[in-house]
Scaffold this motif. Structure first.
Motif, short mmCIF file in Angstrom:
data_model
loop_
_atom_site.label_atom_id
_atom_site.label_comp_id
_atom_site.label_asym_id
_atom_site.label_seq_id
_atom_site.Cartn_x
_atom_site.Cartn_y
_atom_site.Cartn_z
N SER A 12 0.83 -1.22 0.00
CA SER A 12 0.00 0.00 0.00
C SER A 12 0.86 1.26 0.00
O SER A 12 0.56 2.22 -0.70
N THR A 13 1.93 1.22 0.80
CA THR A 13 2.84 2.36 0.87
C THR A 13 3.44 2.62 -0.51
O THR A 13 3.54 3.77 -0.96
N LEU A 14 3.82 1.55 -1.20
CA LEU A 14 4.43 1.68 -2.52
C LEU A 14 3.45 2.25 -3.54
O LEU A 14 3.79 3.17 -4.29
N ILE A 15 2.23 1.74 -3.55
CA ILE A 15 1.25 2.23 -4.51
C ILE A 15 0.93 3.71 -4.23
O ILE A 15 0.79 4.50 -5.15
N PHE A 16 0.91 4.06 -2.97
CA PHE A 16 0.70 5.47 -2.62
C PHE A 16 1.84 6.32 -3.17
O PHE A 16 1.63 7.39 -3.76
N ARG A 17 3.07 5.84 -3.02
CA ARG A 17 4.24 6.56 -3.54
C ARG A 17 4.19 6.73 -5.05
O ARG A 17 4.59 7.76 -5.58
N LEU A 18 3.71 5.70 -5.74
CA LEU A 18 3.70 5.74 -7.20
C LEU A 18 2.53 6.52 -7.76
O LEU A 18 2.65 7.17 -8.79
N THR A 19 1.38 6.43 -7.11
CA THR A 19 0.16 7.00 -7.70
C THR A 19 -0.39 8.19 -6.93
O THR A 19 -1.25 8.90 -7.45
N GLY A 20 0.07 8.36 -5.70
CA GLY A 20 -0.50 9.41 -4.86
C GLY A 20 -1.85 9.03 -4.30
O GLY A 20 -2.54 9.84 -3.68
N LYS A 21 -2.23 7.76 -4.54
CA LYS A 21 -3.53 7.31 -4.02
C LYS A 21 -3.36 6.23 -2.97
O LYS A 21 -2.53 5.34 -3.11
N ASN B 208 -5.87 4.53 -11.27
CA ASN B 208 -5.29 4.84 -12.58
C ASN B 208 -3.88 5.37 -12.43
O ASN B 208 -3.58 6.12 -11.50
N TRP B 209 -3.03 4.98 -13.36
CA TRP B 209 -1.63 5.40 -13.33
C TRP B 209 -1.12 5.51 -14.77
O TRP B 209 -1.07 4.52 -15.47
N ILE C 262 14.12 -1.35 -3.18
CA ILE C 262 13.48 -0.04 -2.96
C ILE C 262 13.19 0.17 -1.48
O ILE C 262 13.26 -0.76 -0.67
N SER C 263 12.88 1.41 -1.15
CA SER C 263 12.26 1.66 0.14
C SER C 263 11.03 2.52 -0.12
O SER C 263 11.15 3.69 -0.47
N ALA C 264 9.87 1.89 0.00
CA ALA C 264 8.62 2.62 -0.24
C ALA C 264 8.44 3.70 0.81
O ALA C 264 8.07 4.84 0.52
N LYS C 265 8.76 3.34 2.04
CA LYS C 265 8.57 4.27 3.16
C LYS C 265 9.42 5.52 3.01
O LYS C 265 8.96 6.63 3.26
N PHE C 266 10.68 5.34 2.62
CA PHE C 266 11.59 6.48 2.52
C PHE C 266 11.77 6.98 1.09
O PHE C 266 12.64 7.83 0.84
N GLY C 267 10.97 6.44 0.17
CA GLY C 267 11.00 6.92 -1.21
C GLY C 267 12.32 6.69 -1.92
O GLY C 267 12.74 7.50 -2.73
N LYS C 268 12.95 5.57 -1.63
CA LYS C 268 14.26 5.29 -2.24
C LYS C 268 14.15 4.35 -3.45
O LYS C 268 13.44 3.35 -3.40
N ASN C 269 14.86 4.74 -4.52
CA ASN C 269 14.96 3.91 -5.73
C ASN C 269 13.64 3.76 -6.50
O ASN C 269 13.50 2.86 -7.31
N LEU C 270 12.71 4.64 -6.25
CA LEU C 270 11.43 4.51 -6.93
C LEU C 270 11.55 4.83 -8.41
O LEU C 270 10.82 4.29 -9.24
#
Ligand code: GDP
Length: 184
Positions: free
Chosen positions: A13-22, A40-41, A161-169
């Motif tokens: 969930s954290t990752l999808i939020f990082r990628l889509t803002g949702k 949607n993305w 990656i680190s979804a939480k810290f926004g690394k390597n996205l």
């Protein structure tokens, strides 16, 4: 369609939020809402599959049912699934895989990777929580061996990656785009 799969609590969930803002997070009780969630993305539909495997407080037969539903969804939609992102907890996955193998069982992540590839679905493995991994290269090589990914395909399959810290996205996005461009 792009699907995101992974055990519960890996940071999907954290990752999808990082990628889509949702924010796709379900209710507090895990496994209760089993319907895939769509967002949607970049003109594509991202489907967040329910987390599979062990969830504290969820009976085993419910866990099995969730897994069956995910498998059926993927089989029924295989033609339309352009890409799967398998999210693993890079810290926990090696231990869990070894524990399952010692019991003579196929680890669920290994099973899902093989299942997706058998259906011809391109897979990117997002090795999350890299902030908690001491030796990232070693972890990825271990996972590649278990998943049966040959050395020459490791870099085009795995991304820490680190979804939480926004690394390597950015690297993850690049890998996703590359796989989407390629023919199956
Ligand atoms: P989901 O069940 O797979 O959707 O997982 P969540 O997105 O709810 O995340 C589960 C837990 O892992 C939460 O406490 C997150 O803050 C944490 N988490 C997610 N990504 C990372 C990461 O990159 N590093 C660390 N250390 N924790 C993370």
């Amino acid at each position: 369609m792009i699907i995101f799969v992974g055990r519960s609590n890996v940071g999907k969930s954290t990752l999808i939020f990082r990628l889509t803002g949702k924010w796709v997070k379900r209710g507090k009780r895990p496994g209760v809402t089993r319907r895939p969630v769509e967002v949607n993305w970049r003109g594509k539909v991202i489907v967040d599959m329910p987390g599979f495997g062990f969830m504290s407080g969820v009976p085993r037969h419910v866990q099995e049912r969730i897994k069956d539903e995910i498998v059926h969804f993927i089989e029924d939609n295989a033609e339309g699934i352009e890409l799967a992102v398998l999210v693993v907890d890079g810290k926990a996955a090696p231990e869990i895989i070894e524990r399952w193998e010692k019991r003579g069982e196929i680890p669920i992540d290994v099973e899902f990777y093989g299942f997706l590839r058998e259906l011809g679905i391109p897979v990117v493995v997002a090795v999350n929580k890299m902030d908690r991994i001491r030796n990232v290269g070693k972890t990825i090589n271990f996972l590649a061996e278990k998943f049966g990914v040959p050395p020459g395909e490791i870099e085009s399959t795995f991304v820490p990656i680190s979804a939480k810290f926004g690394k390597n996205l950015l690297e993850l996005r690049k890998l996703m785009e590359e796989k989407l461009k390629r023919e199956r």
